[in-house]
Design a protein around this motif. Structure first.
Motif: not given
Length: 314
Positions: A227-251
């Motif tokens: 939780f302190k090391h693995v998730l913190r380093n792995a979450a960044l690309p997924t956060l970027i992907l979430l930003g890309v999918n925001i338009s699909y989420l709103i639609g």
């Protein structure tokens, strides 16, 4: 350098908003149909139609209509009054926005939490039965239209099991949250598969990295490492992907509102499309585009701040 990057990002956001505003204005006017006939009726006279066109400004050249539209937008922060009822577009959208924004927030929160749990379980049980089940099961809904998923959930959880209301919005905070839970799950299911796949892949990559091996050799608890090391380093690309999918989420949220009979921006949009209410359609499209751009901008700034390769750089 940091200020230049920020100005560049904001500049791109403004260009996107301007392009969306212009595209929506001209595309709507290419769709067959006459708003004046929608108001006056199918058997209205030609004189009445011409008079209504003049009152609505539809007899002007398209270029002049566009200039008026831009002037109204920048001077009043609005796209004009509704053709059907004469109410300000801003007021109509503001009246429907709270329930839609709450539904989007709930769907986003559910998608993040569920994806986080499933990806963590899959990564920590790599190539085992649980990992295969998690990788296969969420993709079932990925190939289904979101409205079809909503209908299936209504039939199963509302009609058959009576766990949730069939549609509408309840009274009070608890009633509202309870009635929006099933629509939020429906929207979240469309986002979960891609988030799980991305986060699982990133977690596996981090788990096999040298610094994790060093932490395990130092006998740090597995929970702390995860939780302190693995998730913190792995979450960044997924956060970027979430930003890309925001338009699909709103639609997806706007479509799901129709399925569940929720009187939000989605129902307003579809009724305005059927009535050819130009200003309302333009207003909804513009406000949705602005929301997507702002959220994407915030996520881009957040990821840059969290990224250790750029954090602290000028």
């Amino acid at each position: 350098m940091k200020k230049f990057w920020l100005f560049s990002v904001v500049g791109r956001a403004l260009v996107v908003i301007f392009c969306v505003m212009t595209a929506v204005f001209f595309l709507i006017r290419m769709v067959p149909g006459d708003p004046a006939k929608m108001i006056l009726g199918e058997y209205s006279t030609q004189e009445a139609l011409e008079s209504m066109h003049h009152a609505l400004g539809l007899d002007l050249p398209v270029g002049e209509q566009y200039i008026r539209f831009v002037q109204t937008l920048f001077t009043q922060g609005d796209t004009g009054n509704s053709i059907i009822n004469g109410t300000s577009t801003r007021e109509l959208i503001a009246d429907r926005a709270p329930v839609t924004l709450l539904l989007i927030g709930m769907a986003c929160a559910l998608a993040i939490v569920i994806a986080l749990v499933l990806a963590t379980l899959a990564a920590t049980h790599k190539d085992k039965l649980l990992d295969h089940v998690i990788r296969i099961f969420p993709t079932v809904t990925l190939g289904m239209p979101i409205f079809w998923v909503g209908i299936l959930l209504i039939l199963l959880l509302s009609v058959r099991l009576h766990w949730f209301p069939v549609g509408g919005v309840g009274e009070g905070w608890w009633g509202t949250l309870y009635s929006l839970t099933l629509p939020a799950i429906t929207v979240a299911l469309s986002q979960i598969p891609t988030l799980v796949r991305s986060l699982r892949a990133q977690m596996l990559e981090v788990l096999e990295s040298d610094f994790v091996v060093t932490l395990k050799a130092a006998r740090l608890p597995s929970r702390v490492i995860l939780f302190k090391h693995v998730l913190r380093n792995a979450a960044l690309p997924t956060l970027i992907l979430l930003g890309v999918n925001i338009s699909y989420l709103i639609g997806g949220t706007l479509v799901v509102e129709q399925v569940f009979g929720i009187k939000g921006i989605g129902s307003l949009l579809f009724s305005s499309i059927s009535k050819r209410d130009f200003p309302v359609i333009q207003g909804i499209a513009l406000y949705c585009a602005v929301s997507v751009v702002i959220i994407s901008l915030l996520i881009e700034i957040l990821t840059r701040w969290l990224d250790p390769r750029t954090k602290g750089k000028p």
